[in-house]
Design an enzyme around this catalytic site. Structure first.
Site, PDB file in Angstrom:
ATOM      1  N   SER A  65       0.814  -1.210   0.000  1.00 29.67           N
ATOM      2  CA  SER A  65       0.000   0.000   0.000  1.00 29.67           C
ATOM      3  C   SER A  65       0.848   1.261   0.000  1.00 29.67           C
ATOM      4  CB  SER A  65      -0.968  -0.025   1.183  1.00 29.67           C
ATOM      5  OG  SER A  65      -1.884   1.048   1.109  1.00 29.67           O
ATOM      6  N   HIS A  66       0.729   2.068   1.052  1.00 26.81           N
ATOM      7  CA  HIS A  66       1.380   3.370   1.127  1.00 26.81           C
ATOM      8  C   HIS A  66       2.787   3.282   1.697  1.00 26.81           C
ATOM      9  CE1 HIS A  66      -0.520   2.372   4.873  1.00 26.81           C
ATOM     10  NE2 HIS A  66       0.184   3.273   5.516  1.00 26.81           N
ATOM     11  N   ASP A 106      -1.950   6.798  -3.491  1.00 28.42           N
ATOM     12  CA  ASP A 106      -0.826   6.129  -2.834  1.00 28.42           C
ATOM     13  C   ASP A 106      -0.263   4.992  -3.665  1.00 28.42           C
ATOM     14  OD1 ASP A 106      -3.005   4.389  -2.500  1.00 28.42           O
ATOM     15  OD2 ASP A 106      -2.209   3.611  -0.620  1.00 28.42           O
ATOM     16  N   ASP A 166      -0.729   1.721  -3.948  1.00 24.88           N
ATOM     17  CA  ASP A 166      -1.582   0.767  -4.660  1.00 24.88           C
ATOM     18  C   ASP A 166      -2.896   1.370  -5.124  1.00 24.88           C
ATOM     19  OD1 ASP A 166      -2.658   0.959  -2.084  1.00 24.88           O
ATOM     20  OD2 ASP A 166      -3.390  -1.090  -2.108  1.00 24.88           O
ATOM     21  N   ASP A 198      -5.433   3.001  -3.463  1.00 22.26           N
ATOM     22  CA  ASP A 198      -6.684   2.976  -2.711  1.00 22.26           C
ATOM     23  C   ASP A 198      -6.876   4.174  -1.784  1.00 22.26           C
ATOM     24  OD1 ASP A 198      -4.836   2.261  -0.774  1.00 22.26           O
ATOM     25  OD2 ASP A 198      -5.799   0.367  -0.220  1.00 22.26           O
ATOM     26  N   ARG A 199      -5.862   5.029  -1.631  1.00 22.02           N
ATOM     27  CA  ARG A 199      -5.984   6.198  -0.768  1.00 22.02           C
ATOM     28  C   ARG A 199      -5.981   7.475  -1.593  1.00 22.02           C
ATOM     29  NH1 ARG A 199      -3.471   4.837   4.980  1.00 22.02           N
ATOM     30  NH2 ARG A 199      -3.562   2.569   4.869  1.00 22.02           N
ATOM     31  N   GLU A 258     -12.419   6.108   5.778  1.00 24.58           N
ATOM     32  CA  GLU A 258     -11.515   6.044   6.917  1.00 24.58           C
ATOM     33  C   GLU A 258     -10.676   7.307   6.947  1.00 24.58           C
ATOM     34  OE1 GLU A 258     -10.682   1.307   7.457  1.00 24.58           O
ATOM     35  OE2 GLU A 258      -9.322   2.417   6.147  1.00 24.58           O
ATOM     36  N   LYS A 265     -11.338   0.569  -0.714  1.00 24.65           N
ATOM     37  CA  LYS A 265     -11.278   2.020  -0.847  1.00 24.65           C
ATOM     38  C   LYS A 265     -10.655   2.350  -2.189  1.00 24.65           C
ATOM     39  CE  LYS A 265      -7.287   2.000   2.354  1.00 24.65           C
ATOM     40  NZ  LYS A 265      -7.490   0.734   3.069  1.00 24.65           N
TER      41      LYS A 265
END
Length: 539
Positions: A112-113, A273, A275, A277-278, A359, A372
């Site tokens: 992820s991030h 980010d 991947d 999703d943010r 979130e 997300k």
């Protein structure tokens, strides 16, 4: 030919809130990745003849592990693997693909991030057939299997060419290499009013942070929506994210923030980010917190074609501010408070009880997938701006005037000694019963608890999800340890102060939260336990 390879268990393969994340060097240990993948496959039921999606964010080790995963899928009875070209699939695009193809699930290779590169982080997450992260019952079963595994199965075959679109075969299993962007971009075009966004004449800066959303953002923003070439910065995914920390916050996306605070700033700024999703949302001269973004998107979602019929409910994680709850109340729909982790939203979405979820950690999404989705949030903002003709700042001011403002920040203490972090939380939980009635400066505690969640769809209970301290007047502090890091512990402290519509709605956030910062340290002994006098990151 299928090989059965003898192995021995590793003791540290318990998935966190978003799969198994470790340093690259850990994953490079003999059989480490294979052990975890085999444990996933051993737990998955009905895999014989099924379709599996595989992809990742392009970080270092991505391609190597995808090659192993494909050959292991062939050896474990899958009929088809669908993989993004070059091994690329954003997390929301993977979720969409699982759902659209009727796959049994998917392996998403990402941390992820977190940073990428030979000395940085890697991760493997399993998503189930609804496209969402595996629930705790499955991740617990995977972990139990990792502790007893003594062999894994893999096809003795060369790695598949994942750079060429088309189909091939490995040990009788079909491997389909697809365009990773097209299906997702088509979905976005169905949800949002692309002609209105094109016609609005907006200017924009989007930072892909040398991560997975670059190709998606170029296709959607520059090609389909007609934003100027170069609107997408750092558009090429790199194995080490170009040395960036691909976390879209005000520390790691500082260049974007500075550009949006300049006199010649574009109308809208955003980032995503590692991947995809943010999200980070910044208007000209104004940063929108993820908690406020969730509330503002929910309040205006009906302006987008995909949400014109209205929302069925809004869900937020417990540490996320209560701003969205006030929108739900105004709309006459349910508001749900869940533990941190997108998997807790999956049941609500599948049951049709919620439409939009979010979130505070920069994750927002809807029932279009079960993850997300950073670009989704950006597109909904663009749709709202186009439909209203208002600026981000105007949208925010109007929202606060109607609902009041939740001044909010998250303080992250990263790389804290795990034993010290555990001691802090243990002492905090032991003191909960003594806190109500105590004063900390001008604040008085009215309630303190260790948050537990009872899922309204299946009655499952998740305990010890974070310590909440609530004060008179609606302020609160939340303490929890993050499950998304790879070394040490990250202590997250969430600070929230509510000002009603008649209150001060234009103050500086830090000033409004100063008394809460002091109270948090006094209550939890942050400095005493960790030796830290200030957080590493404030968002």
């Amino acid at each position: 030919m299928i090989e059965t390879v003898a192995t021995t268990p590793y003791s540290d393969q318990k998935p966190g809130t978003s799969g198994l994340r470790k340093k690259v060097r850990v994953f490079q240990q003999p059989h480490y990745a294979e052990n975890f993948i085999q444990s996933v496959f051993d737990v998955v039921e009905g895999k014989a003849g099924a379709t599996l999606v595989i992809g990742g964010d392009g970080r270092f080790l991505n391609r190597e592990v995808i090659g192993k995963a494909i050959r292991m899928a062939a050896a474990n009875g899958f009929a088809r693997v669908v993989v993004g070209q070059g091994g690329i699939l954003s997390t929301p695009a993977a979720s969409n693909l699982v759902r659209r193809r009727g796959a049994i699930g998917g392996l998403i290779l990402s941390a992820s991030h977190n940073p990428g590169g030979p000395d940085e982080d890697f991760g493997i997450k399993y998503n189930i057939a609804n496209g969402g992260p595996a629930p705790e019952a499955i991740t617990d079963a995977i972990f139990r299997r990792t502790t007893t595994l003594d062999n894994y199965r893999i096809a003795a075959a060369p790695d598949v060419d994942i750079d060429t679109l088309g189909t091939s075969e490995v040990a009788g299993m079909t491997v389909e290499v697809i365009d990773p962007v097209a299906d997702y971009a088509d979905l976005m075009e169905r949800l949002f009013d692309f002609p209105a966004i094109r016609a609005a004449g907006l200017s924009m800066a989007f930072d892909a942070m040398s991560a997975v959303t670059g190709p998606y953002a170029v296709e959607i923003f520059e090609r389909r929506l007609g934003f100027a070439p170069g609107t997408v910065r750092n558009a090429v995914p790199l194995e080490d994210f170009g040395g960036h920390h691909p976390d879209p916050n005000l520390v790691h996306a500082r260049a974007l923030y500075d550009a949006m605070m300049a006199p010649d700033a574009p109308d809208f700024g955003a980032a995503s980010d590692g991947d995809g999703d943010r999200n980070l949302i910044i208007g000209r001269g104004i940063f929108i917190t993820p908690s406020d973004s969730l509330a503002m998107l929910a309040a205006n979602a009906q302006l987008a074609p995909g949400y014109a019929v209205g929302l069925r409910g809004i869900a937020r994680s417990m540490p996320t501010s209560a701003a969205a709850d006030r929108v739900a109340a105004a709309l006459g729909i349910p508001a749900f408070e869940t533990p941190t982790g997108w998997k807790f939203f999956g049941n609500l979405l599948d049951a049709g009880m919620a439409t939009i979820c979010g979130e505070e950690s920069a994750g927002t999404g809807s029932d279009h997938v079960r993850e997300k989705d950073g670009l989704w949030a950006v597109l909904l903002w663009l749709n709202i701006l186009a439909a209203t003709g208002r600026s981000v700042a105007e949208i925010a001011r109007e929202h606060w005037t109607r609902f009041g403002r939740n001044y909010y920040a998250r303080h992250d203490y990263e790389g804290v000694d795990s034993a010290a972090a555990d001691a802090l939380m243990r002492d905090l939980r032991a003191a909960l019963d003594t806190l109500p009635g105590r004063g900390f400066g001008a604040l008085t505690v009215v309630e303190a608890d260790d948050f537990a969640y009872r899922d309204p769809t299946d009655a499952s209970v998740s305990a010890h999800q974070g310590v909440r301290v609530l004060f008179e007047g609606g302020s609160r502090v939340v303490f929890r340890l993050s499950g998304t890091g790879t070394s040490g512990a990250t202590l997250r402290v969430y600070l929230e102060r509510y000002e009603p519509p008649v209150g001060d709605l234009a103050a500086e956030t830090g000033a409004m939260l100063a008394d809460l910062v002091a109270a948090a340290d006094a209550i939890a002994g942050i400095t005493r336990h960790t030796g830290r006098t200030a957080p590493d990151v404030i968002t």
